[in-house]
Design a protein around this motif. Structure first.
Motif, PDB file in Angstrom:
ATOM      1  N   SER A 188      11.438  -3.281  -9.999  1.00 20.93           N
ATOM      2  CA  SER A 188      10.115  -2.976 -10.541  1.00 20.93           C
ATOM      3  C   SER A 188      10.206  -3.110 -12.051  1.00 20.93           C
ATOM      4  O   SER A 188      11.295  -3.323 -12.593  1.00 20.93           O
ATOM      5  CB  SER A 188       9.670  -1.562 -10.150  1.00 20.93           C
ATOM      6  OG  SER A 188      10.355  -0.596 -10.923  1.00 20.93           O
ATOM      7  N   HIS A 213       0.848  -1.195   0.000  1.00 24.39           N
ATOM      8  CA  HIS A 213       0.000   0.000   0.000  1.00 24.39           C
ATOM      9  C   HIS A 213       0.883   1.244   0.000  1.00 24.39           C
ATOM     10  O   HIS A 213       1.929   1.267   0.635  1.00 24.39           O
ATOM     11  CB  HIS A 213      -0.900  -0.001   1.243  1.00 24.39           C
ATOM     12  CG  HIS A 213      -1.774   1.202   1.346  1.00 24.39           C
ATOM     13  ND1 HIS A 213      -2.860   1.409   0.532  1.00 24.39           N
ATOM     14  CD2 HIS A 213      -1.711   2.284   2.159  1.00 24.39           C
ATOM     15  CE1 HIS A 213      -3.427   2.564   0.850  1.00 24.39           C
ATOM     16  NE2 HIS A 213      -2.748   3.108   1.828  1.00 24.39           N
ATOM     17  N   ASP A 258       3.389   9.219 -13.566  1.00 23.26           N
ATOM     18  CA  ASP A 258       2.325   8.403 -14.159  1.00 23.26           C
ATOM     19  C   ASP A 258       2.757   6.947 -14.311  1.00 23.26           C
ATOM     20  O   ASP A 258       1.981   6.032 -14.057  1.00 23.26           O
ATOM     21  CB  ASP A 258       1.909   8.964 -15.523  1.00 23.26           C
ATOM     22  CG  ASP A 258       1.170  10.289 -15.406  1.00 23.26           C
ATOM     23  OD1 ASP A 258       0.677  10.608 -14.299  1.00 23.26           O
ATOM     24  OD2 ASP A 258       1.096  11.013 -16.421  1.00 23.26           O
ATOM     25  N   ASP A 313       2.349  10.642  -4.604  1.00 23.76           N
ATOM     26  CA  ASP A 313       2.208  11.729  -5.582  1.00 23.76           C
ATOM     27  C   ASP A 313       2.622  13.066  -4.969  1.00 23.76           C
ATOM     28  O   ASP A 313       3.271  13.884  -5.621  1.00 23.76           O
ATOM     29  CB  ASP A 313       0.765  11.829  -6.087  1.00 23.76           C
ATOM     30  CG  ASP A 313       0.423  10.778  -7.128  1.00 23.76           C
ATOM     31  OD1 ASP A 313       1.217   9.831  -7.312  1.00 23.76           O
ATOM     32  OD2 ASP A 313      -0.634  10.905  -7.757  1.00 23.76           O
ATOM     33  N   ARG A 337       3.238   5.305 -10.579  1.00 21.61           N
ATOM     34  CA  ARG A 337       2.076   5.305  -9.684  1.00 21.61           C
ATOM     35  C   ARG A 337       1.518   3.905  -9.405  1.00 21.61           C
ATOM     36  O   ARG A 337       1.129   3.601  -8.283  1.00 21.61           O
ATOM     37  CB  ARG A 337       0.987   6.195 -10.271  1.00 21.61           C
ATOM     38  CG  ARG A 337      -0.222   6.343  -9.369  1.00 21.61           C
ATOM     39  CD  ARG A 337      -1.238   7.326  -9.915  1.00 21.61           C
ATOM     40  NE  ARG A 337      -0.717   8.684  -9.813  1.00 21.61           N
ATOM     41  CZ  ARG A 337      -0.577   9.519 -10.845  1.00 21.61           C
ATOM     42  NH1 ARG A 337      -0.906   9.139 -12.059  1.00 21.61           N
ATOM     43  NH2 ARG A 337      -0.107  10.735 -10.661  1.00 21.61           N
ATOM     44  N   ASN A 338       1.458   3.048 -10.390  1.00 18.69           N
ATOM     45  CA  ASN A 338       0.841   1.729 -10.212  1.00 18.69           C
ATOM     46  C   ASN A 338       1.844   0.602 -10.004  1.00 18.69           C
ATOM     47  O   ASN A 338       1.470  -0.564 -10.012  1.00 18.69           O
ATOM     48  CB  ASN A 338      -0.064   1.420 -11.409  1.00 18.69           C
ATOM     49  CG  ASN A 338      -1.231   2.386 -11.470  1.00 18.69           C
ATOM     50  OD1 ASN A 338      -1.834   2.701 -10.451  1.00 18.69           O
ATOM     51  ND2 ASN A 338      -1.522   2.889 -12.656  1.00 18.69           N
ATOM     52  N   GLU A 339       3.097   0.954  -9.823  1.00 17.97           N
ATOM     53  CA  GLU A 339       4.125  -0.059  -9.597  1.00 17.97           C
ATOM     54  C   GLU A 339       3.980  -0.678  -8.204  1.00 17.97           C
ATOM     55  O   GLU A 339       3.583  -0.004  -7.250  1.00 17.97           O
ATOM     56  CB  GLU A 339       5.520   0.560  -9.713  1.00 17.97           C
ATOM     57  CG  GLU A 339       5.930   0.858 -11.129  1.00 17.97           C
ATOM     58  CD  GLU A 339       6.170  -0.394 -11.948  1.00 17.97           C
ATOM     59  OE1 GLU A 339       6.896  -1.294 -11.492  1.00 17.97           O
ATOM     60  OE2 GLU A 339       5.632  -0.465 -13.065  1.00 17.97           O
ATOM     61  N   LYS A 340       4.308  -1.937  -8.096  1.00 16.12           N
ATOM     62  CA  LYS A 340       4.358  -2.645  -6.813  1.00 16.12           C
ATOM     63  C   LYS A 340       5.737  -3.299  -6.711  1.00 16.12           C
ATOM     64  O   LYS A 340       5.887  -4.509  -6.878  1.00 16.12           O
ATOM     65  CB  LYS A 340       3.259  -3.712  -6.719  1.00 16.12           C
ATOM     66  CG  LYS A 340       1.849  -3.167  -6.744  1.00 16.12           C
ATOM     67  CD  LYS A 340       1.491  -2.508  -5.451  1.00 16.12           C
ATOM     68  CE  LYS A 340       0.015  -2.126  -5.460  1.00 16.12           C
ATOM     69  NZ  LYS A 340      -0.331  -1.257  -4.369  1.00 16.12           N
TER      70      LYS A 340
END
Length: 132
Positions: free
Chosen positions: A55, A12, A31, A17, A34-37
């Motif tokens: 990543s 989490h 951008d 940002d 942002r969605n990288e884990k």
């Protein structure tokens, strides 16, 4: 310090940002990130620690000696000077000093969870990692 050793995955993220904006990270890079884990691996040998982050955007390995300043590169390719100190057996603090910003990164392990608090000025983000 043994609690850090092993592999971790980002579970989490809160307000990255805001931190990226405070650091002036280009919006196209934000951008993408942002969605990288990412996954992290921590290794410890004596007074040296290695942190590897993997990543789809980047793989970065950082090795340092606690308490000694070293040249570091951030995920957005800025060069900074970093120092990592041991606060306790389950908490370390990193201070990154760049030409424009100072970033504080606190990593604290409790059980199978690592909370990473990143602060730039008055902007704070919190990332939670889970041990794999």
């Amino acid at each position: 310090m043994a609690d850090f050793v092993g592999s971790w995955k980002l579970e989490h993220s809160e307000n990255m940002d805001g931190v990226w904006k405070a650091l002036g990270v280009p919006s196209d890079m934000v951008d993408k990130a942002r969605n990288e884990k990412p996954e992290f691996t921590f290794e410890l040998e004596g007074n040296k620690m290695t942190i590897k982050m993997v990543s789809s955007l980047k793989t970065k390995t950082t090795t340092f000696t606690f308490g000694e300043e070293f040249k570091d590169e951030t995920f957005d390719n800025r060069t900074v000077m970093s120092t990592v100190t041991k606060d306790s057996e389950n908490k370390i603090t990193q201070v990154q000093k760049g030409p424009e910003h100072t970033t504080h990164i606190v990593r604290e392990v409790t059980g199978d969870k690592m909370v990473i608090t990143i602060t730039v000025g008055d902007v704070k983000a919190v990332n939670t990692l889970r041990k794999m």
